[in-house]
Every structure is written in C-alpha cells, then in structure tokens.
Enzyme design. Structure first.
Site, PDB file in Angstrom:
ATOM      1  N   SER A 135       0.861  -1.178   0.000  1.00  0.00           N
ATOM      2  CA  SER A 135       0.000   0.000   0.000  1.00  0.00           C
ATOM      3  C   SER A 135       0.900   1.232   0.000  1.00  0.00           C
ATOM      4  O   SER A 135       1.737   1.378   0.886  1.00  0.00           O
ATOM      5  CB  SER A 135      -0.891  -0.036   1.241  1.00  0.00           C
ATOM      6  OG  SER A 135      -1.717   1.097   1.305  1.00  0.00           O
ATOM      7  N   LYS A 161      -0.831  -0.869  -4.526  1.00  0.00           N
ATOM      8  CA  LYS A 161      -2.087  -0.168  -4.202  1.00  0.00           C
ATOM      9  C   LYS A 161      -1.752   1.281  -3.904  1.00  0.00           C
ATOM     10  O   LYS A 161      -0.923   1.571  -3.038  1.00  0.00           O
ATOM     11  CB  LYS A 161      -2.734  -0.847  -2.995  1.00  0.00           C
ATOM     12  CG  LYS A 161      -3.768  -0.025  -2.244  1.00  0.00           C
ATOM     13  CD  LYS A 161      -4.543  -0.901  -1.265  1.00  0.00           C
ATOM     14  CE  LYS A 161      -4.728  -0.232   0.081  1.00  0.00           C
ATOM     15  NZ  LYS A 161      -5.456  -1.105   1.028  1.00  0.00           N
ATOM     16  N   LYS A 163      -2.923   4.857  -2.506  1.00  0.00           N
ATOM     17  CA  LYS A 163      -3.918   5.584  -1.727  1.00  0.00           C
ATOM     18  C   LYS A 163      -4.333   6.804  -2.548  1.00  0.00           C
ATOM     19  O   LYS A 163      -3.462   7.500  -3.111  1.00  0.00           O
ATOM     20  CB  LYS A 163      -3.305   6.022  -0.394  1.00  0.00           C
ATOM     21  CG  LYS A 163      -3.042   4.851   0.553  1.00  0.00           C
ATOM     22  CD  LYS A 163      -4.354   4.201   0.984  1.00  0.00           C
ATOM     23  CE  LYS A 163      -4.159   3.318   2.197  1.00  0.00           C
ATOM     24  NZ  LYS A 163      -5.449   2.775   2.672  1.00  0.00           N
ATOM     25  N   ASP A 189      -7.126   2.857  -3.294  1.00  0.00           N
ATOM     26  CA  ASP A 189      -7.908   2.825  -2.046  1.00  0.00           C
ATOM     27  C   ASP A 189      -8.199   4.255  -1.613  1.00  0.00           C
ATOM     28  O   ASP A 189      -7.288   5.035  -1.353  1.00  0.00           O
ATOM     29  CB  ASP A 189      -7.102   2.097  -0.954  1.00  0.00           C
ATOM     30  CG  ASP A 189      -7.887   1.919   0.346  1.00  0.00           C
ATOM     31  OD1 ASP A 189      -9.064   2.344   0.407  1.00  0.00           O
ATOM     32  OD2 ASP A 189      -7.320   1.343   1.295  1.00  0.00           O
ATOM     33  N   GLU A 214     -11.046   0.549  -3.917  1.00  0.00           N
ATOM     34  CA  GLU A 214     -11.414   0.137  -2.558  1.00  0.00           C
ATOM     35  C   GLU A 214     -12.101   1.287  -1.828  1.00  0.00           C
ATOM     36  O   GLU A 214     -11.582   2.400  -1.777  1.00  0.00           O
ATOM     37  CB  GLU A 214     -10.121  -0.281  -1.845  1.00  0.00           C
ATOM     38  CG  GLU A 214     -10.278  -0.836  -0.451  1.00  0.00           C
ATOM     39  CD  GLU A 214      -8.910  -1.229   0.143  1.00  0.00           C
ATOM     40  OE1 GLU A 214      -7.913  -1.353  -0.624  1.00  0.00           O
ATOM     41  OE2 GLU A 214      -8.831  -1.397   1.367  1.00  0.00           O
ATOM     42  N   ASP A 239     -13.968  -2.307   2.037  1.00  0.00           N
ATOM     43  CA  ASP A 239     -13.096  -2.520   3.195  1.00  0.00           C
ATOM     44  C   ASP A 239     -13.902  -2.112   4.432  1.00  0.00           C
ATOM     45  O   ASP A 239     -14.563  -2.946   5.057  1.00  0.00           O
ATOM     46  CB  ASP A 239     -11.815  -1.678   3.015  1.00  0.00           C
ATOM     47  CG  ASP A 239     -10.895  -1.676   4.231  1.00  0.00           C
ATOM     48  OD1 ASP A 239     -11.233  -2.282   5.255  1.00  0.00           O
ATOM     49  OD2 ASP A 239      -9.811  -1.038   4.175  1.00  0.00           O
ATOM     50  N   LYS A 263     -10.145  -7.858   6.769  1.00  0.00           N
ATOM     51  CA  LYS A 263      -9.240  -7.504   7.866  1.00  0.00           C
ATOM     52  C   LYS A 263      -9.834  -8.095   9.138  1.00  0.00           C
ATOM     53  O   LYS A 263     -10.913  -7.686   9.569  1.00  0.00           O
ATOM     54  CB  LYS A 263      -9.160  -5.987   8.031  1.00  0.00           C
ATOM     55  CG  LYS A 263      -8.377  -5.254   6.960  1.00  0.00           C
ATOM     56  CD  LYS A 263      -8.431  -3.766   7.203  1.00  0.00           C
ATOM     57  CE  LYS A 263      -7.677  -2.999   6.136  1.00  0.00           C
ATOM     58  NZ  LYS A 263      -8.041  -1.566   6.164  1.00  0.00           N
ATOM     59  N   GLY A 291      -4.398  -4.895   5.513  1.00  0.00           N
ATOM     60  CA  GLY A 291      -3.344  -4.696   6.497  1.00  0.00           C
ATOM     61  C   GLY A 291      -3.625  -3.462   7.330  1.00  0.00           C
ATOM     62  O   GLY A 291      -4.269  -2.519   6.867  1.00  0.00           O
TER      63      GLY A 291
END
Ligand code: NPQ
Ligand code: MG
Length: 368
Positions: A135, A161, A163, A189, A214, A239, A263, A291
C-alpha cells in the site's frame, strides 16, 4: 483452559517513512498488544485500532477501556476458555470488533500453542507462501510517488495499491501506468474520501485497467457503492463497510462488492474473517487480506489467513520492512514477492524480549 488475566501493553513503533492516507498522516504506529495468560500457557493478541478514530470508530484507549471494563471480565466469567466460544461470550457487548478480535486472537494463540497446531492449519490454509502487495501512501509529488513505486517493484512486490483522495487520483494512476506499464497489478484505495456525485470523475479511472477501487464512499453507504458500481468499469471492493459475514453477504447481494478486503480486526476476529472468506467463496467473490500496519504478531496471523483458498488476489501482507526498521518478532522478509506462512504452534512467532521492551510505553495487568 482457564483465564488468569490479560496484560495490556501499549507500544510505539516509528514508521520508516510517513504514511499518508485520505484520513491523515501517520509517522509512528501506536498499538495495543494483549498477553493472554491462562493456567496452561500464554497467547498474544494484537489490537489494530489507531490512536485516533479516523479509519473506523474504534481507537486505542477505547479498546483498552472496553477490554478492561467489560470484555476481559465477561470472558473470565464466561465458562471454559475456548477460542471458538469467545465471540459468543462477548456478543452482548455491541461492536468494539477490534478489541474483541485482539482478545480472541490471544486466546486462539494460547490454545493452539497448547495443542501444537498453527494458525494456518486451524484456519484452513492451503498454501505455504503468499504473494504480497504493498500500500503506497499519498505523496507530495508524482515523481516522489514514482520513486516509491519503483522501489517496491524492485523489492519484488507483485501488486501496487495507491492511496487516493480528491486531487490525488487520476494523475498518479496515469503516471504509474505510463512509467511501469500495463502488466503491473494496480489498484486504488480511497478510504471513504468520495461521494456518489464523484461517479463521473471516478469513471476516468476506467481506462487504466485497475484491479479494483477500494471503499470510495462512506462506510455506511453500501447502497451508494452499488449505484457507483453501475457507473464505473473498475470493480468496487469494500473494506470499511464489511464488519461481519452477514454484512458481507448483504453487500454482495446488493451488488455493492465485486471483491472484498478482509481484515480480521475490523470484523471481530480471525474466525469471523474465515466465515467472510467462506461467504465470498460461495458467492464467487474474490477476497484479499488487508493490512493495519501490524507488528510481526498480527502479520503472522494475516499471512496464515491469506493462505486460504479464496484469497485469490495479493493482499496488503507486506514485509515488516515496509513499515518498521525493527519489528518486535523475527522480521517477515519477502522472497520472490512472497512471504512464508508460519508453521510453528499458534502464531508461529513470539515477541523478541529486547525488541518488545524497547518499544513498550506502558503495561497494565487486568486480572480475570
Ligand atoms: C486500508 N491499510 O486498507 C488501511 C488503512 C490504514 C495498509 O492501506 C495506522 C494504523 C495507519 C492503521 C493507515 C493500508 C493506518 C492504518 C492506513 C490503516 O484502508
Ligand atoms: Mg482500505
């Protein structure tokens, strides 16, 4: 087994670099660890709540309080100590899933150590190593982002991934695609940073062939995600919205989740996480393991979970070095883009005494 008490241990670990998301910038990770002490041995639990309630409503001191005041006493009074009974015993207390997950994890670790079985075996793992994604936080500039992504690709990460947030979305994705090519597994995400009015804007991500987007919308906006999914080509992954196997089933039925991030902390534990996996497999929905900047303890359990058959996408199960110069367990190190699933009893890892002492801020004994 009989519960003797739980040690709540607050630790503080500096991050190797600041981690910026749409909800804020973190420079160190404050965590609550649980040492669950029973008459037959100990187990470790890790609570993934942040200091501030920015990812979800839970926060570290809130988790410590509910554990001390309600959860540990209820478990102590709740009959035989068995991991599979923990969620039922704690059910009268609403939500506080991260706190409950940490307690169940500690009990499960203690129980499996006594029985000589691993988390992987208990959960139903079918692989001995798992492919790893990373991430990548929001950066001050695109060149800085490209540098970071290039470094992770060199380390072997098999999926990136990014952000994102309004103002940091289309251009960074375009730059990563143009620089590193169409073969890189790439996803984004938003951590709830958009609203349904942004649908046309988010559709501009369509040409970049992302694996998924996400949690673009609020955690309680499941219907909004279903509406958005009809307006964009990128698969929508939830998520924050997924808090249980039941909510996962509902989101899937509504068409709000084409993919699910699992998660364990967010859903109340590894056993509920496995049930979500089972729901998703039955519905043909791919899952991957999220994570929460775990230490080696939580990382060990996540890697075991990610080895279940339905985890068909690489997770945020990065190596320890992604976040920490020094982990509190033997570090998890990538080999050929993969992490090995621990095979020892329980988590298969234990805190290193000196490393743990070096990051400990305080300890508190909660007697049974
Ligand atoms: C996510 N994790 O998937 C989270 C969010 C997140 C790896 O992107 C401190 C503690 C900082 C928990 C930053 C990843 C955090 C955190 C981000 C969780 O949405
Ligand atoms: Mg997320």
């Amino acid at each position: 087994m009989k519960l003797e008490g739980v040690e709540l241990r607050r630790i503080s670990m500096p991050l190797v670099s600041p981690f910026r998301t749409s909800f804020g910038t973190q420079t160190s990770r404050e965590l609550l660890l649980l040492r669950v002490v029973t008459d037959e041995g100990e187990g470790w639990g890790e609570c993934v709540a942040m200091v501030d309630p920015l990812y979800s409503e839970e926060y570290l001191e809130g988790a410590a309080d509910v554990l001390r005041r309600f959860l540990v006493p209820a478990l102590a009074a709740g009959g035989p100590l068995e991991a599979h009974r923990v969620a039922t015993v704690l059910e009268p207390f609403k939500a506080h899933r991260m706190a409950k997950a940490a307690l169940e994890m500690g009990v499960l670790d203690a129980e499996l150590r006594v029985e000589g079985r691993s988390f992987a075996r208990e959960l139903g793992a079918v692989h001995d190593r798992v492919p790893c994604g990373v991430s990548v936080g929001i950066m001050d500039s695109v060149p800085q982002l490209l540098d970071a992504v290039g470094g992770y690709l060199d380390e072997g990460y098999v999926r990136i991934k990014l952000k994102i947030e309004p103002g940091w979305d289309i251009e960074p994705v375009r730059a990563v695609r143009e620089t590193y090519g169409d073969d890189v597994l790439l996803q984004v995400d938003a951590n709830t940073a958009y609203s349904i009015g942004d649908a046309r804007h988010l559709a501009r991500l369509d040409p970049f062939d992302l694996l998924l987007i996400e949690q673009p919308l609020d955690e309680d906006d499941v219907l909004g995600h279903a509406d958005l999914a009809r307006q964009i080509a990128t698969p929508v992954c939830l998520d924050e919205s997924i808090t249980s196997a039941r909510s996962a089933a509902a989101a899937i039925r509504l068409g709000a989740a084409a993919i699910v991030n699992i998660k364990p902390g967010r859903v109340g534990g590894y056993l509920e996480a496995r049930r979500i996996h089972d729901v998703c497999v039955a519905a043909g929905i791919p899952v991957w393991c999220g994570g929460m900047l775990e230490t080696g303890l939580g990382r060990a359990a996540n890697v075991a979970l990610a080895a279940l058959p339905g985890f068909t996408l690489p997770g945020d199960t990065s190596g320890s070095g992604r976040y920490y110069r020094t982990d509190i367990t033997e570090p998890f190190v990538l080999a050929d883009g993969h992490l090995s699933v621990p095979t020892g009893p329980g988590l298969g890892v234990v805190p290193l005494e000196d490393e743990l002492a070096a990051v400990t801020v305080s300890t508190e004994w909660v007697p049974a």
